[in-house]
Design an enzyme around this catalytic site. Structure first.
Site, PDB file in Angstrom:
ATOM      1  N   CYS A 124       0.761  -1.186  -0.037  1.00 61.89           N
ATOM      2  CA  CYS A 124       0.129  -0.082  -0.095  1.00 61.89           C
ATOM      3  C   CYS A 124       0.788   1.259   0.050  1.00 61.89           C
ATOM      4  O   CYS A 124       0.329   2.326  -0.327  1.00 61.89           O
ATOM      5  CB  CYS A 124      -1.041   0.070   1.110  1.00 61.89           C
ATOM      6  SG  CYS A 124      -2.141  -1.350   1.230  1.00 61.89           S
ATOM      7  N   HIS A 257      -2.940   7.141   2.793  1.00 60.98           N
ATOM      8  CA  HIS A 257      -3.261   5.969   2.094  1.00 60.98           C
ATOM      9  C   HIS A 257      -4.767   5.629   2.514  1.00 60.98           C
ATOM     10  O   HIS A 257      -5.031   5.628   3.886  1.00 60.98           O
ATOM     11  CB  HIS A 257      -2.604   4.606   2.540  1.00 60.98           C
ATOM     12  CG  HIS A 257      -2.994   3.373   2.330  1.00 60.98           C
ATOM     13  ND1 HIS A 257      -3.496   3.007   0.964  1.00 60.98           N
ATOM     14  CD2 HIS A 257      -3.330   2.204   3.093  1.00 60.98           C
ATOM     15  CE1 HIS A 257      -3.896   1.754   1.076  1.00 60.98           C
ATOM     16  NE2 HIS A 257      -3.753   1.293   2.378  1.00 60.98           N
ATOM     17  N   ASN A 287     -10.119   0.145   0.180  1.00 60.08           N
ATOM     18  CA  ASN A 287      -8.818   0.057   0.292  1.00 60.08           C
ATOM     19  C   ASN A 287      -8.293  -0.581  -1.126  1.00 60.08           C
ATOM     20  O   ASN A 287      -8.281  -1.663  -1.437  1.00 60.08           O
ATOM     21  CB  ASN A 287      -8.359  -0.691   1.409  1.00 60.08           C
ATOM     22  CG  ASN A 287      -6.749  -0.647   1.589  1.00 60.08           C
ATOM     23  OD1 ASN A 287      -6.032  -0.361   0.711  1.00 60.08           O
ATOM     24  ND2 ASN A 287      -6.237  -0.884   2.899  1.00 60.08           N
TER      25      ASN A 287
HETATM   26  O1  UT7 Z   1      -3.757  -1.240   3.368  1.00 65.29           O
HETATM   27  C1  UT7 Z   1      -2.868  -1.812   4.651  1.00 65.29           C
HETATM   28  C2  UT7 Z   1      -3.230  -0.801   5.602  1.00 65.29           C
HETATM   29  N1  UT7 Z   1      -4.455  -1.806   6.120  1.00 65.29           N
HETATM   30  C3  UT7 Z   1      -5.053  -1.295   7.209  1.00 65.29           C
HETATM   31  O2  UT7 Z   1      -4.620  -0.128   7.780  1.00 65.29           O
HETATM   32  C4  UT7 Z   1      -6.202  -1.986   8.051  1.00 65.29           C
HETATM   33  C5  UT7 Z   1      -5.965  -1.612   9.481  1.00 65.29           C
HETATM   34  N2  UT7 Z   1      -7.132  -2.300  10.275  1.00 65.29           N
HETATM   35  C6  UT7 Z   1      -8.219  -1.945  10.353  1.00 65.29           C
HETATM   36  O3  UT7 Z   1      -8.867  -0.996   9.583  1.00 65.29           O
HETATM   37  C7  UT7 Z   1      -9.490  -2.315  11.434  1.00 65.29           C
HETATM   38  O4  UT7 Z   1      -8.413  -3.175  12.390  1.00 65.29           O
HETATM   39  C8  UT7 Z   1     -10.378  -3.505  10.755  1.00 65.29           C
HETATM   40  C9  UT7 Z   1     -11.437  -2.576  10.168  1.00 65.29           C
HETATM   41  C10 UT7 Z   1      -9.606  -4.557   9.839  1.00 65.29           C
HETATM   42  C11 UT7 Z   1     -11.037  -3.846  11.871  1.00 65.29           C
HETATM   43  O5  UT7 Z   1     -11.766  -3.198  12.788  1.00 65.29           O
HETATM   44  P1  UT7 Z   1     -11.478  -3.417  14.453  1.00 65.29           P
HETATM   45  O6  UT7 Z   1     -12.409  -2.278  14.851  1.00 65.29           O
HETATM   46  O7  UT7 Z   1     -10.113  -3.440  14.723  1.00 65.29           O
HETATM   47  O8  UT7 Z   1     -12.340  -4.681  14.818  1.00 65.29           O
HETATM   48  P2  UT7 Z   1     -11.778  -5.939  15.340  1.00 65.29           P
HETATM   49  O9  UT7 Z   1     -10.965  -6.633  14.482  1.00 65.29           O
HETATM   50  O10 UT7 Z   1     -11.471  -5.610  16.710  1.00 65.29           O
HETATM   51  O11 UT7 Z   1     -12.831  -6.825  15.461  1.00 65.29           O
HETATM   52  C12 UT7 Z   1     -14.219  -6.580  16.327  1.00 65.29           C
HETATM   53  C13 UT7 Z   1     -15.538  -7.380  15.963  1.00 65.29           C
HETATM   54  C14 UT7 Z   1     -14.941  -8.864  16.363  1.00 65.29           C
HETATM   55  O12 UT7 Z   1     -15.766  -9.626  16.938  1.00 65.29           O
HETATM   56  P3  UT7 Z   1     -15.640  -9.719  18.444  1.00 65.29           P
HETATM   57  O13 UT7 Z   1     -14.284 -10.629  18.921  1.00 65.29           O
HETATM   58  O14 UT7 Z   1     -15.560  -8.457  19.090  1.00 65.29           O
HETATM   59  O15 UT7 Z   1     -17.118 -10.761  18.962  1.00 65.29           O
HETATM   60  C15 UT7 Z   1     -14.774  -9.296  14.957  1.00 65.29           C
HETATM   61  O16 UT7 Z   1     -14.918 -10.845  14.839  1.00 65.29           O
HETATM   62  O17 UT7 Z   1     -15.923  -7.332  14.609  1.00 65.29           O
HETATM   63  C16 UT7 Z   1     -15.785  -8.675  14.276  1.00 65.29           C
HETATM   64  N3  UT7 Z   1     -15.634  -8.441  12.755  1.00 65.29           N
HETATM   65  C17 UT7 Z   1     -16.742  -8.523  12.115  1.00 65.29           C
HETATM   66  N4  UT7 Z   1     -18.104  -8.239  12.080  1.00 65.29           N
HETATM   67  C18 UT7 Z   1     -19.084  -8.128  11.047  1.00 65.29           C
HETATM   68  C19 UT7 Z   1     -14.594  -8.583  12.216  1.00 65.29           C
HETATM   69  N5  UT7 Z   1     -14.997  -8.349  10.896  1.00 65.29           N
HETATM   70  C20 UT7 Z   1     -16.185  -8.400  10.669  1.00 65.29           C
HETATM   71  C21 UT7 Z   1     -17.158  -7.985   9.542  1.00 65.29           C
HETATM   72  N6  UT7 Z   1     -18.438  -7.877   9.884  1.00 65.29           N
HETATM   73  N7  UT7 Z   1     -16.619  -7.946   8.264  1.00 65.29           N
END
Ligand code: UT7
Length: 330
Positions: A124, A257, A287
């Site tokens: 990225c 980005h 993204n």
């Molecule tokens: O391009 C390179 C750079 N990439 C990035 O910058 C990505 C960086 N990371 C992010 O943008 C975020 O970490 C994510 C968007 C990937 C995830 O967001 P988050 O707020 O960190 O969520 P999380 O991983 O803490 O997950 C929260 C909850 C989890 O459930 P529990 O464990 O709280 O029950 C996940 O299982 O959300 C759940 N979850 C979803 N639920 C519905 C994860 N993906 C999904 C989904 N739909 N698509």
């Protein structure tokens, strides 16, 4: 003939971008995933990422097709033809082939030959890396008219059974023409990488013995990437401004980005830059990895927001771990 002294600056003279025709709203993607038993929702995607839609390439459409379409628009905006180019760099992690480079394939599709052409692989951060290289080559006298492209078909490497990644990414391409100039131009650049974090964002499989070995799909530890991204985007903004002898107040437009609206907001807050000065396209494109920054730049230029003379900071961050910034007077 004496070619004369190397130019003092490089300057973007045209921008272009291209998105595949298929646009999927969150709701359309949610319904497709539900058919395979994968549960997600428009609310979750919007709240956690700011993404509302993304574009996916047709199976017959390759990275080089998107790149060539974006390149043609950038060349037209710059008032150049492909025959004027003496350098083509494509930033991509989803090339058409293992080799040759997508840049050579783009060159062929543009109907020209002779210019140096190669790919840059910095995920990225790829476009910011490629632009930095083109700037250095122009200022050292190695090129005068460069085409710099970020192009991706990330839909090809997504695991549509992994809801934590497949809702985040999209396909697209953005391009700029960068030319030798007596006036700035690119003012300062700063690139970094930390290979200790190779594993937090990767597509670990490869091709060997005529078959894919290992896991050929994108894997990401989202929270680890998020934390690192916010920190390095602030650091690299400050280090790039320091090289230029400027401050965050001098930035008219910040183009980080486009991975997650929360990363954009956190970066802007740390730099005390109001969100009105941040170009946001993650809502419409998702993204798009190396394509995200030039896509956002072209979108802001064509909508009339970014005007000639504005000071713009471009920022990349992603797999590697890699990050970098380019400060320029547009
Ligand atoms: O391009 C390179 C750079 N990439 C990035 O910058 C990505 C960086 N990371 C992010 O943008 C975020 O970490 C994510 C968007 C990937 C995830 O967001 P988050 O707020 O960190 O969520 P999380 O991983 O803490 O997950 C929260 C909850 C989890 O459930 P529990 O464990 O709280 O029950 C996940 O299982 O959300 C759940 N979850 C979803 N639920 C519905 C994860 N993906 C999904 C989904 N739909 N698509």
């Amino acid at each position: 003939m004496n070619p004369g002294p190397a130019p003092r600056h490089s300057r973007i003279t045209g921008t272009g971008s291209h998105l595949p025709a298929l646009r999927l709203s969150n709701q359309q993607l949610v319904e497709r995933l539900a058919a395979d038993g994968i549960e997600t929702s428009d609310d979750w995607i919007v709240e956690r990422t700011g993404i509302r839609a993304r574009h996916f390439a047709d199976p017959a459409e390759h990275c080089s097709d998107l790149a060539t379409a974006a390149a043609r628009k950038a060349l037209e905006a710059a008032g150049c033809t492909a025959a004027d180019l003496d350098l083509i760099i494509v930033a991509t992690s989803t090339p058409d082939m293992v080799f040759p480079s997508t840049a050579c394939i783009v060159q062929r599709k543009l109907g020209v030959h002779g210019a140096a052409a190669f790919d840059v692989q910095a995920v990225c951060s790829g476009f910011v890396y490629a632009l930095t290289l083109a700037d250095a080559m122009i200022r050292s006298g190695g090129a005068r008219c460069a085409l710099v492209i970020g192009s991706e078909v990330f839909s090809r490497i997504l695991d549509f059974k992994d809801r934590t990644t497949c809702v985040l990414f999209g396909d697209g391409a953005g391009a700029v023409v960068l030319q030798a100039s007596d006036t700035p131009g690119i003012v300062a650049t700063d690139l970094h990488a930390d290979g200790r974090h190779v594993d937090i964002l990767c597509t670990p499989g490869t091709v060997s013995g005529g078959a894919v070995t290992g896991d050929p799909l994108l894997r990401m530890d989202g929270q680890a990437v998020f934390k690192l991204a916010v920190g390095v985007l602030e650091d690299v903004a400050r280090s790039t401004l320091a090289k230029a002898g400027r401050s965050a107040d001098d930035i008219d437009w910040l183009i980080p980005h486009q991975a997650n609206i929360r990363i954009l907001q956190a970066t802007a807050k740390r730099l005390k830059i109001p969100m009105e000065k941040v170009v946001v396209t993650v809502d419409a494109h998702g993204n798009t990895s190396a394509a995200s920054v030039p896509l956002a730049l072209d979108t802001a230029v064509r909508s009339g927001r970014i005007a000639r003379g504005d000071t713009v900071m471009l920022q990349g961050v992603g797999g590697g771990f890699t990050w970098g910034a380019v400060l320029l007077d547009f």
